[in-house]
Write an enzyme that holds these catalytic residues in place. Structure first.
Site, PDB file in Angstrom:
ATOM      1  N   ALA A   1       9.666  35.407 -23.755  1.00 56.58           N
ATOM      2  CA  ALA A   1      11.053  34.978 -23.971  1.00 56.58           C
ATOM      3  C   ALA A   1      11.276  34.254 -25.292  1.00 56.58           C
ATOM      4  O   ALA A   1      12.395  33.839 -25.578  1.00 56.58           O
ATOM      5  CB  ALA A   1      11.502  34.082 -22.807  1.00 56.58           C
TER       6      ALA A   1
ATOM      7  N   GLY B   1      12.774  38.269 -29.851  1.00 56.25           N
ATOM      8  CA  GLY B   1      13.044  39.678 -29.613  1.00 56.25           C
ATOM      9  C   GLY B   1      13.711  39.990 -28.291  1.00 56.25           C
ATOM     10  O   GLY B   1      14.693  39.365 -27.902  1.00 56.25           O
TER      11      GLY B   1
ATOM     12  N   VAL C   1       0.404  35.572 -20.319  1.00 53.01           N
ATOM     13  CA  VAL C   1       0.219  36.475 -19.180  1.00 53.01           C
ATOM     14  C   VAL C   1      -1.197  37.015 -19.098  1.00 53.01           C
ATOM     15  O   VAL C   1      -1.596  37.542 -18.046  1.00 53.01           O
ATOM     16  CB  VAL C   1       1.232  37.646 -19.221  1.00 53.01           C
ATOM     17  CG1 VAL C   1       2.652  37.131 -19.104  1.00 53.01           C
ATOM     18  CG2 VAL C   1       1.047  38.511 -20.451  1.00 53.01           C
TER      19      VAL C   1
ATOM     20  N   SER D   1       7.977  51.945 -22.971  1.00 56.14           N
ATOM     21  CA  SER D   1       8.262  52.439 -24.317  1.00 56.14           C
ATOM     22  C   SER D   1       8.273  53.955 -24.288  1.00 56.14           C
ATOM     23  O   SER D   1       7.576  54.572 -23.463  1.00 56.14           O
ATOM     24  CB  SER D   1       7.198  51.961 -25.304  1.00 56.14           C
ATOM     25  OG  SER D   1       7.310  52.632 -26.551  1.00 56.14           O
TER      26      SER D   1
ATOM     27  N   TYR E   1      -1.977  51.923 -27.376  1.00 56.72           N
ATOM     28  CA  TYR E   1      -0.642  51.374 -27.121  1.00 56.72           C
ATOM     29  C   TYR E   1       0.168  52.342 -26.268  1.00 56.72           C
ATOM     30  O   TYR E   1       0.750  51.953 -25.241  1.00 56.72           O
ATOM     31  CB  TYR E   1       0.101  51.086 -28.425  1.00 56.72           C
ATOM     32  CG  TYR E   1       1.528  50.647 -28.171  1.00 56.72           C
ATOM     33  CD1 TYR E   1       1.795  49.402 -27.601  1.00 56.72           C
ATOM     34  CD2 TYR E   1       2.604  51.483 -28.451  1.00 56.72           C
ATOM     35  CE1 TYR E   1       3.090  49.006 -27.328  1.00 56.72           C
ATOM     36  CE2 TYR E   1       3.902  51.093 -28.186  1.00 56.72           C
ATOM     37  CZ  TYR E   1       4.147  49.853 -27.624  1.00 56.72           C
ATOM     38  OH  TYR E   1       5.443  49.468 -27.336  1.00 56.72           O
TER      39      TYR E   1
ATOM     40  N   GLY F   1      14.783  43.983 -35.081  1.00 60.89           N
ATOM     41  CA  GLY F   1      15.208  42.658 -34.654  1.00 60.89           C
ATOM     42  C   GLY F   1      14.212  41.917 -33.792  1.00 60.89           C
ATOM     43  O   GLY F   1      14.572  40.963 -33.091  1.00 60.89           O
TER      44      GLY F   1
ATOM     45  N   GLU G   1       9.654  40.880 -33.340  1.00 63.05           N
ATOM     46  CA  GLU G   1       8.407  40.658 -34.067  1.00 63.05           C
ATOM     47  C   GLU G   1       7.391  41.783 -33.857  1.00 63.05           C
ATOM     48  O   GLU G   1       6.246  41.678 -34.279  1.00 63.05           O
ATOM     49  CB  GLU G   1       7.793  39.324 -33.636  1.00 63.05           C
ATOM     50  CG  GLU G   1       8.675  38.124 -33.919  1.00 63.05           C
ATOM     51  CD  GLU G   1       8.085  36.829 -33.371  1.00 63.05           C
ATOM     52  OE1 GLU G   1       8.447  35.773 -33.885  1.00 63.05           O
ATOM     53  OE2 GLU G   1       7.266  36.898 -32.423  1.00 63.05           O
TER      54      GLU G   1
END
Length: 248
Positions: free
Chosen positions: A9, A12, A56, A135, A148, A183, A185
């Site tokens: 949080a 981004g 996490v 994604s 990824y 917008g 990181e």
């Protein structure tokens, strides 16, 4: 009014989701690793935000989370598993294994551990919504996407299988799958180089964190009988491409 737990949080997508949830009248446990940013967020958005320092990938902290929350903040209605990252864009035979391990620890292990920690309470109350940030990399392969993309394919399939496990309950599960997004990181973390990060978005009009937040709030706001399984999002400047063919 629902109680959200949003990971990642501090910037981004996670920050935008927190802001959108507060604007819609909800409360948010804003979780992240950077304490200063969390307190700045809470200072800006008010008492409806509970800042929570959490990594996490720390299995012990995640397991202890449900019982460590203060009274009035334990009955989580919406878990937004947003924390995640990409590292590197090199071919598989050249990558640093530590980058692969970090992506798996955050994008996969961290997500499933937190889901497992929060889910029993949701099932006991027979209400809740798990929103996972996937994604399009989990669907469309590209050079350098290797682990990824694999972690995000895991997120998609885990989300669908989780919903299958929860049939007969009123719990819902949604996988949000953004494409090219600015917008945040994300690219800065991936490349560790500001110039390379900026080059990713040159000449494009990418998705914004606000776009992702709007999709999350839309999925959550649907009638209780409606489960949105997946939302795949791309900016209009992006589309899937033809298969690569190497010619000699």
């Amino acid at each position: 009014m629902a109680l959200f737990l949003v990971t990642g949080a501090t910037a981004g997508f996670g920050e935008a989701i927190t802001e959108a949830a507060i604007a819609a009248g909800h409360r948010v446990i804003a979780a992240g690793r950077r304490e200063d940013r969390l307190h700045a967020l809470a200072g800006r958005l008010g008492e409806a935000v509970l800042p929570l320092v959490l990594d996490v990938s720390d299995a012990g902290a995640v397991a202890a989370l449900p019982d460590s929350l203060p009274e009035g903040w334990r009955e989580i209605d919406v878990l937004v598993n947003n924390a995640g990252l990409a590292r590197g864009l090199g071919p598989a035979h050249e990558v640093d294994l530590a980058d692969w391990d970090l992506m798996v620890a955050t994008n996969v292990t961290g997500l499933i551990h937190l889901t497992r920690a929060i889910l029993p309470g949701m099932v006991a109350r027979n209400r809740g919504h798990v929103v996972n940030l996937g994604s399009i990399a989990g669907t469309y392969p590209y050079p350098g996407g290797n682990v990824y993309g694999a972690t995000k394919a895991f997120v998609r399939q885990f989300s669908l299988n989780l919903r299958a496990d929860l049939i007969g309950t009123k719990l819902r599960v949604t996988d949000i799958e953004p494409g090219l997004s600015g917008g945040s990181e994300f690219s800065q973390v991936r490349f560790g180089d500001e110039a390379k990060a900026k080059a990713v978005y040159e000449g494009t009009d990418p998705l914004t964190p606000a776009d992702i937040a709007e999709a999350v709030l839309w999925a959550v706001s649907q009638p209780g009988r409606v489960n949105i399984n997946r939302i795949e999002m791309m900016p209009v400047c992006q589309a899937s491409a033809a298969l690569a063919v190497h010619r000699t």
